[in-house]
Write a protein that holds these residues in place. Structure first.
Motif, mmCIF file in Angstrom:
data_model
loop_
_atom_site.group_PDB
_atom_site.id
_atom_site.type_symbol
_atom_site.label_atom_id
_atom_site.label_comp_id
_atom_site.label_asym_id
_atom_site.label_seq_id
_atom_site.Cartn_x
_atom_site.Cartn_y
_atom_site.Cartn_z
ATOM 1 N N THR A 199 -36.533 -14.383 -2.732
ATOM 2 C CA THR A 199 -37.640 -13.464 -2.947
ATOM 3 C C THR A 199 -37.635 -12.430 -1.828
ATOM 4 O O THR A 199 -37.007 -12.633 -0.781
ATOM 5 C CB THR A 199 -38.986 -14.202 -2.957
ATOM 6 N N GLU A 200 -38.348 -11.328 -2.034
ATOM 7 C CA GLU A 200 -38.402 -10.283 -1.023
ATOM 8 C C GLU A 200 -39.040 -10.782 0.269
ATOM 9 O O GLU A 200 -38.775 -10.249 1.348
ATOM 10 C CB GLU A 200 -39.178 -9.079 -1.568
ATOM 11 N N THR A 201 -39.873 -11.799 0.162
ATOM 12 C CA THR A 201 -40.555 -12.317 1.351
ATOM 13 C C THR A 201 -39.577 -12.894 2.357
ATOM 14 O O THR A 201 -39.756 -12.756 3.571
ATOM 15 C CB THR A 201 -41.573 -13.400 0.956
ATOM 16 N N TRP A 202 -38.509 -13.540 1.859
ATOM 17 C CA TRP A 202 -37.600 -14.271 2.736
ATOM 18 C C TRP A 202 -36.188 -13.714 2.753
ATOM 19 O O TRP A 202 -35.307 -14.312 3.378
ATOM 20 C CB TRP A 202 -37.559 -15.749 2.329
ATOM 21 N N SER A 203 -35.944 -12.599 2.106
ATOM 22 C CA SER A 203 -34.562 -12.120 2.009
ATOM 23 C C SER A 203 -34.498 -10.599 2.032
ATOM 24 O O SER A 203 -35.511 -9.912 1.870
ATOM 25 C CB SER A 203 -33.910 -12.647 0.733
ATOM 26 N N THR A 204 -33.294 -10.116 2.219
ATOM 27 C CA THR A 204 -33.010 -8.684 2.087
ATOM 28 C C THR A 204 -31.658 -8.534 1.408
ATOM 29 O O THR A 204 -30.913 -9.513 1.240
ATOM 30 C CB THR A 204 -33.000 -7.990 3.459
ATOM 31 N N GLU A 205 -31.339 -7.313 1.038
ATOM 32 C CA GLU A 205 -30.124 -7.049 0.274
ATOM 33 C C GLU A 205 -29.357 -5.916 0.931
ATOM 34 O O GLU A 205 -29.943 -4.931 1.386
ATOM 35 C CB GLU A 205 -30.512 -6.667 -1.159
ATOM 36 N N ILE A 206 -28.046 -6.077 1.002
ATOM 37 C CA ILE A 206 -27.169 -5.033 1.521
ATOM 38 C C ILE A 206 -26.103 -4.734 0.470
ATOM 39 O O ILE A 206 -25.416 -5.653 0.003
ATOM 40 C CB ILE A 206 -26.506 -5.441 2.848
ATOM 41 N N SER A 233 -38.152 -19.705 -6.671
ATOM 42 C CA SER A 233 -39.328 -20.270 -6.019
ATOM 43 C C SER A 233 -39.384 -21.765 -6.301
ATOM 44 O O SER A 233 -38.756 -22.262 -7.247
ATOM 45 C CB SER A 233 -40.605 -19.597 -6.520
ATOM 46 N N GLU A 234 -40.166 -22.470 -5.504
ATOM 47 C CA GLU A 234 -40.334 -23.913 -5.719
ATOM 48 C C GLU A 234 -41.141 -24.172 -6.984
ATOM 49 O O GLU A 234 -40.932 -25.179 -7.673
ATOM 50 C CB GLU A 234 -41.036 -24.535 -4.514
ATOM 51 N N LEU A 235 -42.041 -23.259 -7.314
ATOM 52 C CA LEU A 235 -42.823 -23.412 -8.539
ATOM 53 C C LEU A 235 -41.925 -23.312 -9.771
ATOM 54 O O LEU A 235 -42.100 -24.063 -10.736
ATOM 55 C CB LEU A 235 -43.923 -22.354 -8.603
ATOM 56 N N TYR A 258 -39.142 -35.220 -5.296
ATOM 57 C CA TYR A 258 -38.252 -34.313 -4.564
ATOM 58 C C TYR A 258 -38.715 -32.864 -4.611
ATOM 59 O O TYR A 258 -38.093 -31.998 -3.990
ATOM 60 C CB TYR A 258 -36.829 -34.418 -5.125
ATOM 61 N N ILE A 259 -39.803 -32.584 -5.350
ATOM 62 C CA ILE A 259 -40.355 -31.236 -5.349
ATOM 63 C C ILE A 259 -41.080 -31.003 -4.025
ATOM 64 O O ILE A 259 -41.874 -31.835 -3.574
ATOM 65 C CB ILE A 259 -41.331 -31.040 -6.528
ATOM 66 N N LYS A 260 -40.819 -29.871 -3.399
ATOM 67 C CA LYS A 260 -41.425 -29.550 -2.100
ATOM 68 C C LYS A 260 -42.721 -28.779 -2.345
ATOM 69 O O LYS A 260 -42.770 -27.549 -2.244
ATOM 70 C CB LYS A 260 -40.442 -28.726 -1.265
ATOM 71 N N PHE A 261 -43.789 -29.500 -2.634
ATOM 72 C CA PHE A 261 -45.069 -28.864 -2.956
ATOM 73 C C PHE A 261 -45.614 -27.992 -1.822
ATOM 74 O O PHE A 261 -46.238 -26.956 -2.093
ATOM 75 C CB PHE A 261 -46.097 -29.918 -3.377
ATOM 76 N N PRO A 262 -45.421 -28.343 -0.541
ATOM 77 C CA PRO A 262 -45.884 -27.437 0.514
ATOM 78 C C PRO A 262 -45.212 -26.062 0.474
ATOM 79 O O PRO A 262 -45.746 -25.104 1.041
ATOM 80 C CB PRO A 262 -45.527 -28.190 1.800
ATOM 81 N N MET A 263 -44.061 -25.939 -0.189
ATOM 82 C CA MET A 263 -43.374 -24.657 -0.265
ATOM 83 C C MET A 263 -43.879 -23.785 -1.413
ATOM 84 O O MET A 263 -43.409 -22.671 -1.607
ATOM 85 C CB MET A 263 -41.859 -24.886 -0.430
ATOM 86 N N ILE A 264 -44.816 -24.286 -2.193
ATOM 87 C CA ILE A 264 -45.441 -23.501 -3.251
ATOM 88 C C ILE A 264 -46.605 -22.731 -2.639
ATOM 89 O O ILE A 264 -47.453 -23.324 -1.966
ATOM 90 C CB ILE A 264 -45.938 -24.398 -4.398
ATOM 91 N N ARG A 266 -36.142 -24.369 0.759
ATOM 92 C CA ARG A 266 -34.857 -24.123 0.092
ATOM 93 C C ARG A 266 -34.498 -22.642 0.258
ATOM 94 O O ARG A 266 -35.168 -21.902 0.985
ATOM 95 C CB ARG A 266 -34.953 -24.481 -1.390
ATOM 96 N N VAL A 267 -33.455 -22.213 -0.452
ATOM 97 C CA VAL A 267 -33.040 -20.808 -0.403
ATOM 98 C C VAL A 267 -33.811 -20.054 -1.482
ATOM 99 O O VAL A 267 -33.395 -19.995 -2.638
ATOM 100 C CB VAL A 267 -31.516 -20.665 -0.614
ATOM 101 N N TYR A 268 -34.941 -19.483 -1.106
ATOM 102 C CA TYR A 268 -35.773 -18.742 -2.054
ATOM 103 C C TYR A 268 -35.404 -17.258 -1.991
ATOM 104 O O TYR A 268 -35.623 -16.601 -0.975
ATOM 105 C CB TYR A 268 -37.256 -18.935 -1.720
#
Length: 484
Positions: A322-329, A224-226, A257-263, A318-320
């Motif tokens: 987390t389950e919100t933005w990704s899946t696993e195979i 995460s960005e945090l 360079y921290i992307k605060f809107p992505m938190i 960025r490439v986060y």
């Protein structure tokens, strides 16, 4: 070489010849070709040179390195290193007129100087993760290119979780010396495993410029960005100088360079009580801007600030992982799969990273072809004639993604291929990113060569965990520019 052979039919006639009796002599000539035999015993020579170094026999020079004394041979040192040759033979150098030479080396290099000398004498040395950088430093300093190449090759091949704490130092040295191949390899590995890198005790030792090089990357893989913000904050606290007036400048240089809107909004609000709030100007310009992004409020900042925000790409995620933005195979028993066999997954991602868009979703259907793509033969029917399609096989590891978008939308697709650690844990062995555009007409995107096809067929491959392939797929919507 010609050899004459005499054949005697009766041995007694030999005596008759002596006495003048007539005898019959048959001469047969043949050409015998003697093959050359090359003697090659380098090990014997190496043992002799190694013994000379160990015993100091016939030595004519003593090297003093950090309190250690090495009895050496001027001839062998000069033959192995151009720098030592100039130093030990030129009358312009004081070392060229002395039998005792003091060399000033860093403690890390002094600790491996014995191994360095062994290489100069025998051309052999054992490279390990803890000694390869000091040996490379010595090889570069004394211009021993063969050792430098071996060290660089070792480092490139040794980028793995077991060497992560060393890779940070390898990267900084590669940047200083312009070793682009090593720099690229280290950057790729750390970028894909940045969450692990920031947890290392040595992370705060990386330079400001190296840290910024990572922070500027949109393809940085983090939870995460945090989490990234917390890591940068720890780095800053470890590098501040209490007596310096430039601490504020350093804070702004790295934190911008921290992307605060992505938190996420709920986590962003908690930062109000963080020590960052003491930097009031920074807090107002960035935290407040992020709050407006999440609530969908019109951006009414000055043009200068908007220009700054655009340059920093504050709103590009960025490439986060987390389950919100990704899946696993996970595909098990890969070696038993038939050609063209497919594995699938279905998941959803929010419309954007803004809190106001969390109710909107993109549904994704993912098909993974680890053993290539097989097309069956079919008949193509048209109003003019019918064509027979013979089908075919494509040796590619493909990821096919499909979704429905009413409007044209661009996404960034990142595929992380997991690899095994020696301790049983996993890490990102490789990360590949590409852009894909979807709209009402274009609903399918094929991403080929996720893994080299030949690697899938190998019994042991860094792309596989035992006989399984594990992928993490992260899909990021491209930021749509907000207007003031």
């Amino acid at each position: 070489m010609y050899v004459s052979i005499y054949t005697v039919e009766n041995p007694r006639d030999l005596f008759g010849k002596v006495h003048g009796n007539k005898c019959q002599q048959v001469s047969i000539q043949f050409q015998a070709k003697m093959a050359a035999v090359e003697v090659h015993n380098p090990d014997d020579i190496l043992k002799r040179f190694s013994k000379l170094l160990q015993t100091g026999e016939l030595s004519d020079l003593t090297l003093k390195v950090d309190g250690q004394r090495f009895r050496c041979h001027r001839l062998l040192l000069c033959a192995s290193s151009d720098v030592l040759n100039t130093m030990l033979t030129s009358r312009l150098w004081p070392e060229g007129r002395s039998d005792i030479v003091v060399l000033r080396e860093d403690p890390e290099c002094a600790a491996v100087f014995q191994h360095f000398l062994e290489y100069l004498y025998t051309g052999q040395v054992t490279l390990e993760k803890h000694n390869v950088l000091p040996l490379l430093t010595l090889a570069d300093k004394y211009n021993v290119p063969s050792l430098s190449r071996s060290c660089l090759n070792y480092m490139v091949d040794a980028c793995c979780p077991a060497t992560l704490k060393y890779i940070l130092h390898w990267l900084q040295y590669a940047i200083i010396c312009s070793y682009k191949n090593l720099e690229e390899k280290c950057m790729q590995f750390i970028t894909a495993n940045f969450d692990d890198a920031v947890c290392l005790a040595d992370f705060h030792q990386i330079s400001r410029d190296v840290l910024i090089a990572f922070l500027r990357q949109d393809d940085l893989v983090v939870s995460s960005e945090l989490h990234l913000y917390s890591a940068v904050k720890r780095w800053f606290e470890a590098n501040i100088d209490e007596s310096s007036e430039e601490n504020d400048d350093l804070f702004y240089i790295v934190m911008k360079y921290i992307k605060f809107p992505m938190i996420p909004l709920k986590e962003l609000i908690r930062l109000e009580n963080d020590s960052i709030a003491s930097h009031s100007k920074f807090f107002l310009q960035n935290i407040f801007c992020a709050l407006k992004y999440h609530t969908g409020t019109k951006m009414d900042f000055s043009e200068d600030l908007l220009k700054q925000l655009k340059e920093r790409e504050r709103f590009q995620p960025r490439v986060y992982v987390t389950e919100t933005w990704s899946t696993e195979i996970i595909v098990e028993n890969v070696s038993r799969l038939a050609e063209g066999e497919v594995r699938g997954a279905f998941f959803s991602t929010p419309g954007s990273y803004a809190e106001i868009d969390q109710s909107c979703h993109h549904d994704w259907h993912v098909m993974f072809y680890p053993r290539g793509v097989v097309y069956s033969d079919c008949q193509m029917i048209s109003w003019m004639n019918c064509l027979q399609n013979p089908g075919g096989k494509f040796q590619t590891v493909r990821l096919a993604l499909s979704t429905h978008c009413q409007k044209r939308r661009k996404f960034r697709i990142t595929v992380l291929v997991m690899g095994p650690c020696a301790n049983g844990e996993e890490f990102v062995f490789t990360a590949k990113t590409t852009d894909a555009i979807f709209d009402s007409d274009c609903t399918l995107f094929n991403y080929d060569n996720i893994i080299p096809y030949e690697e899938v067929l190998k019994k042991k491959s860094p792309y596989k965990i035992n006989d399984s392939i594990k992928l993490k797929i992260v899909i990021r919507p491209e930021f749509q520019q907000m207007k003031a």
